[in-house]
Design a protein around this motif. Structure first.
Motif: not given
Length: 336
Positions: A157-161
């Protein structure tokens, strides 16, 4: 196992980016770039900078910005944080910052994490505002951050991009046995701050090695010890230069913030007996002298600790003298 020699292990740099008396952070950044370029040429392993806040004599508060600046001015040396004080930041923000750095400079970025605030209580509140992270949440935050930088998970649901899939190497920093045990349990490399907190070094190294679990890419413990080194062509010159270091730590003991002060002929009259004792205790792992003196003392330190890497902080006033100290050291260690 046979004792290691200095020539068997790499040496690295911890730069606090000091602001000298009468100068500005702009001058400090120029000195940092010059030092980074020289130590890269001399075969140093990595170049770390540490997060500090509200210190007029230290200009490394925006650590990630400086890492990018140094990485952009060099070509192969690893550049990283020694460290980012994780309670001051949301793990996702750190993952995005260091994911960006790794994307810009692939294979050259390190992320060292500390659980102290790197400043006083009032400044901590100013930094965090409504951020509710505390030192007690440090282990969970480390795991969260490591997950952000780990394998790509399209369903998360939360991604580091940028960040996901970069696998930026994470180091746990410490000055007690807490970080040592955490690094061991998580199977991560560990760096101990013996340049200012020497008392728990041996206990922490033992704890780290005993608790280490090879659950990730790191199959064996990897320990770094940071120490102070002031090397010069003679013992007398090194002792003179070391008074800058002593004055800096005297200001720490007194709680007075000052820029880096020039060396003096003698510390007599500048400190009383109790202050001298306190400073000397904090600086127990400081190696000051000629090349022969420093090499002998560092080898004894390595014999006692069997660390895998030595990181060096050199609190020397004149940039040319600081360069000379690191040049002398470079001849003692394994080149990369």
């Amino acid at each position: 196992m046979a004792n290691k020699k200095l020539s068997d292990i790499p040496v690295s740099v911890l730069d606090l980016v000091p602001v000298r008396e009468g100068q500005t952070p702009t001058d400090s950044f120029k000195n940092t770039i010059e030092l980074a370029q020289h130590v890269e040429k001399w075969g140093y392993q990595r170049y770390w900078m540490a997060e500090h806040h509200n210190f007029v004599g230290i200009a490394s508060s925006a650590t990630a910005v400086l890492i990018g600046h140094v990485a952009g001015a060099t070509s192969k040396i690893r550049v990283g944080s020694g460290g980012v004080m994780l309670p001051n930041h949301a793990p996702l923000v750190v993952a995005e910052q260091f994911g960006t750095l790794e994307s810009l400079y692939p294979g050259r970025i390190d992320l060292g994490l500390g659980r102290a605030p790197g400043t006083d209580q009032g400044t901590s509140m100013a930094l965090r505002r409504v951020l509710r992270g505390t030192v007690d949440e440090f282990p969970n935050n480390v795991v969260e951050l490591r997950d952000y930088l780990g394998d790509v998970d399209p369903n998360a649901k939360v991604r580091a991009v940028p960040g996901e899939g970069t696998h930026v190497p994470i180091y746990i920093l410490g000055s007690s046995t807490f970080g040592a045990q955490l690094a061991g349990i998580l199977g991560m490399p560990y760096a101990f701050a013996s340049h200012f907190a020497p008392s728990h070094l041996k206990a922490a190294l033992h704890m780290y090695r005993e608790s280490f679990q090879p659950i990730g890419k790191l199959k064996e413990p990897y320990a770094i010890a940071c120490v102070n080194v002031i090397a010069a062509d003679t013992d007398e010159e090194a002792l003179f230069q070391s008074t800058t270091l002593y004055q800096s730590f005297l200001n720490v003991v007194r709680g007075t913030g000052k820029r880096m002060l020039p060396p003096v002929k003698s510390m007599d009259g500048l400190w009383d007996a109790s202050e001298r004792y306190a400073v000397q205790q904090m600086l127990r792992y400081s190696f000051v002298g000629s090349p022969a003196t420093v090499e002998s003392e560092l080898q004894t330190f390595l014999d006692e600790t069997q660390v895998d890497e030595i990181m060096v902080a050199s609190n020397i006033y004149e940039p040319k003298d600081r360069l000379r100290s690191y040049e002398i050291l470079s001849g003692m260690f394994k080149k990369v």
